[in-house]
Design an enzyme around this catalytic site. Structure first.
Site, PDB file in Angstrom:
ATOM      1  N   LYS A  14     -49.759  19.910  13.055  1.00  0.00           N
ATOM      2  CA  LYS A  14     -50.158  21.074  12.267  1.00  0.00           C
ATOM      3  C   LYS A  14     -51.447  20.825  11.486  1.00  0.00           C
ATOM      4  O   LYS A  14     -52.328  21.681  11.441  1.00  0.00           O
ATOM      5  CB  LYS A  14     -49.037  21.480  11.287  1.00  0.00           C
ATOM      6  N   ARG A  89     -40.672  26.502   4.609  1.00  0.00           N
ATOM      7  CA  ARG A  89     -39.818  25.481   5.218  1.00  0.00           C
ATOM      8  C   ARG A  89     -38.334  25.793   5.063  1.00  0.00           C
ATOM      9  O   ARG A  89     -37.501  25.030   5.561  1.00  0.00           O
ATOM     10  CB  ARG A  89     -40.093  24.149   4.532  1.00  0.00           C
ATOM     11  N   ARG A 128     -49.437   6.960  12.859  1.00  0.00           N
ATOM     12  CA  ARG A 128     -50.226   7.434  11.716  1.00  0.00           C
ATOM     13  C   ARG A 128     -49.966   6.562  10.492  1.00  0.00           C
ATOM     14  O   ARG A 128     -50.861   6.299   9.701  1.00  0.00           O
ATOM     15  CB  ARG A 128     -49.868   8.900  11.425  1.00  0.00           C
ATOM     16  N   ARG A 134     -50.152   7.660   3.616  1.00  0.00           N
ATOM     17  CA  ARG A 134     -48.911   8.397   3.360  1.00  0.00           C
ATOM     18  C   ARG A 134     -47.705   7.480   3.397  1.00  0.00           C
ATOM     19  O   ARG A 134     -47.377   6.911   4.439  1.00  0.00           O
ATOM     20  CB  ARG A 134     -48.761   9.524   4.391  1.00  0.00           C
ATOM     21  N   ARG A 146     -37.042  13.170   7.606  1.00  0.00           N
ATOM     22  CA  ARG A 146     -37.889  14.371   7.628  1.00  0.00           C
ATOM     23  C   ARG A 146     -37.558  15.252   8.832  1.00  0.00           C
ATOM     24  O   ARG A 146     -37.501  16.464   8.726  1.00  0.00           O
ATOM     25  CB  ARG A 146     -39.367  13.972   7.635  1.00  0.00           C
TER      26      ARG A 146
END
Ligand code: ADP
Length: 194
Positions: A14, A89, A128, A134, A146
């Site tokens: 996204k 969400r 990532r 993060r 998540r």
């Protein structure tokens, strides 16, 4: 105004696609994840309140993100349209968003839902995690939490917009440009009808 939701699980791309879409279509990017991380970086009271929830991969309370979006909409009265990334969400967030947009005499034009297999999501997020700052990308347990939150609370948001026939599914596996082209195709179709 042209408002769109870029929808999909964590790691579905996204953020990457949002950057390309906002520049092509002149939209204002509203990412609740980015807004929350900025609160944490600035050590605001809100940031301090959500830091540990986010590090565990849990969702932040609806009231907090809804209020953040409400202010962001008010602070951008000149926008041609908004791209919502990571929001809504939950169904409560979707209902609140519909109401806020309605008050501004606008609505969601299209929900683009990126589809990516679970193994590919985990691989991308762990990768990532090696380079990003993060904290929620660093371990597989948090990543699974998540994805589980997504399945438990967020997947239903697509249902909410399906009722209004607004959801278009797009294959989120392929090159960045291939996926971007598929997204643009759906947007252009919608713009032609508008
Ligand atoms: P990703 O989708 O890759 O997990 P995001 O940057 O969208 O990344 O979100 C990171 C975290 O921020 C989420 O795991 C959650 O804790 C919090 N968050 C972001 N947006 C929302 C939202 N709309 N509602 C509740 N929590 C949110």
């Amino acid at each position: 105004m042209f408002n769109l939701i870029l929808f999909g699980p964590p790691g579905s791309g996204k953020g990457t696609q949002s950057e390309k879409l906002i520049s092509k279509y002149g939209l204002k990017h509203l990412s609740t994840g980015d807004l929350l991380r900025s609160e944490i970086a600035r050590q605001t009271p809100l940031g301090l309140a959500v830091k540990s929830l986010m590090a565990r991969g849990e969702l932040v309370p609806d009231e907090i993100v809804i209020e953040m979006i409400n202010s962001a909409l008010d602070n951008n009265p000149q926008a041609n349209g908004f791209l919502f990334d990571g929001f809504p969400r939950t169904n409560a967030q979707a209902e609140a968003l519909d109401k806020l947009l309605n008050q501004k005499n606008t609505e969601i034009a299209i929900v683009l839902a990126l589809q990516v297999s679970e193994q590919e999501l985990i691989d991308r997020l762990l990768k990532r995690g090696l380079t990003s700052d993060r904290v929620d990308d660093r371990n597989e347990e948090v990543i699974s939490a998540r994805i589980a939150e997504y399945e438990k609370k967020t997947a239903a948001v697509a249902e909410h917009y399906r009722k209004y026939d607004k959801v278009k599914y797009v294959n989120g596996e392929g090159t960045i440009d291939e996926i971007f082209d598929l997204l643009c195709e759906q947007i252009d179709k919608k713009l032609k009808l508008a």
